[in-house]
Design an enzyme around this catalytic site. Structure first.
Site, PDB file in Angstrom:
ATOM      1  N   SER A  54      73.833  31.661  59.172  1.00 41.24           N
ATOM      2  CA  SER A  54      73.775  32.495  60.371  1.00 41.24           C
ATOM      3  C   SER A  54      73.176  31.695  61.512  1.00 41.24           C
ATOM      4  O   SER A  54      72.291  30.850  61.292  1.00 41.24           O
ATOM      5  CB  SER A  54      72.909  33.736  60.123  1.00 41.24           C
ATOM      6  OG  SER A  54      72.740  34.476  61.319  1.00 41.24           O
ATOM      7  N   TYR A 102      65.078  37.590  57.673  1.00 38.53           N
ATOM      8  CA  TYR A 102      66.505  37.249  57.601  1.00 38.53           C
ATOM      9  C   TYR A 102      66.727  35.827  58.122  1.00 38.53           C
ATOM     10  O   TYR A 102      67.400  35.022  57.491  1.00 38.53           O
ATOM     11  CB  TYR A 102      67.324  38.243  58.420  1.00 38.53           C
ATOM     12  CG  TYR A 102      68.804  37.953  58.418  1.00 38.53           C
ATOM     13  CD1 TYR A 102      69.588  38.250  57.299  1.00 38.53           C
ATOM     14  CD2 TYR A 102      69.427  37.366  59.522  1.00 38.53           C
ATOM     15  CE1 TYR A 102      70.947  37.969  57.286  1.00 38.53           C
ATOM     16  CE2 TYR A 102      70.786  37.083  59.516  1.00 38.53           C
ATOM     17  CZ  TYR A 102      71.544  37.389  58.400  1.00 38.53           C
ATOM     18  OH  TYR A 102      72.886  37.112  58.384  1.00 38.53           O
TER      19      TYR A 102
END
Length: 267
Positions: free
Chosen positions: A129, A142
């Site tokens: 990501s 995250y």
């Protein structure tokens, strides 16, 4: 013979889009789901796999190899989101997301490497990501899981290169998928000192996902990587500003970049 691809988390979102696109390009594609029997009319093969269960991973990889005689490409796509102030987020939930986003992909890599070594060829693509390049407020855990996978990929890439195996990362920005529904959301506690800013940012995050790019862009990027003889270490897929944010982090002083983020998140 057509190349055989295994995509973890292939039942929905980016994984499904990538699998469907690659199937149409002539690849033999196997996606994974914890409960494939519950999914009807899927556009490509599904096998049972839970990235948090090593036996399940071994069984799925073995099943594909027994059916096809080889495994050419692994796309490590399965993952989950988590939001919340670090102080308010239960540590056991943080561990759960690390198990899914970091240790899970590592265990899948371990499972496919013996076959790829035997073939003297293979490609492993880890879906990370853009958030993994920076510590984002209320998404810190995250970010940390995806950043950890980026760094581990750099290491394993060097370790396996002599066996003819290539390893790379693809970092997506915001895409219009159902990831928000599968996130662990730390509750907005009434007595939390972060109540107002966390709620505002939670709303902002969901808006970004809902208005994100079409996952087909990830499919096209991965197809291009597959057709590259010597893949780069890192790829980023997203809108200009999302990718440019990584460049800014590299060139700006730390505190200047931090101020930009804080202004963006209204902190």
């Amino acid at each position: 013979m057509n190349k055989v691809i295994l995509i973890t988390g292939g039942s929905s979102g980016i994984g499904k889009s990538v699998g469907e696109f690659l199937s149409k390009k002539g690849f033999v594609v196997y996606g994974t789901s914890r409960n494939p029997d519950k999914i009807e009319n899927h556009p490509f093969n599904l096998v049972a796999l839970d990235v948090n269960n090593v036996e399940s991973i071994t069984n799925a990889v073995t099943e594909v190899i027994l059916k096809e005689g080889k495994l050419d490409i692994l796309i490590n796509n399965a993952g989950m989101g988590i939001t919340g102030p670090i102080e308010d987020t239960p540590t056991n939930e943080m561990r759960n997301v690390f198990d899914t986003n970091f240790f899970g992909p590592i265990d899948v890599i371990k499972a496919v490497l013996p076959q790829m070594r035997k073939q003297k060829s293979g490609l492993i693509i880890n879906v990370t990501s853009i958030a993994g390049y920076m510590g984002l407020p209320f998404r810190g855990i995250y970010s940390a899981t995806k950043g950890a996978l980026e760094i581990a990929t750099e290491a394993v890439r060097m370790e396996v290169k002599k066996f003819g195996i290539e390893v790379t990362n693809v970092a997506p920005g915001d895409f219009a998928t159902n990831i928000a529904s599968g996130r662990y959301h730390t509750p907005v506690f009434e007595n939390s000192p972060y109540k107002k800013t966390y709620q505002e940012n939670l709303d902002l995050m969901n808006t970004h996902v809902d208005s994100g790019s079409d996952p087909i862009e990830m499919a096209k990027a991965i197809y291009k990587i597959i057709n590259t003889s010597k893949p780069s270490i890192h790829y980023k897929v997203g809108d200009f500003m999302q990718k440019f944010s990584i460049v800014l982090k590299r060139i700006l002083p730390d505190k200047v970049y931090e101020k930009l983020l804080m202004d963006h998140y209204k902190l």
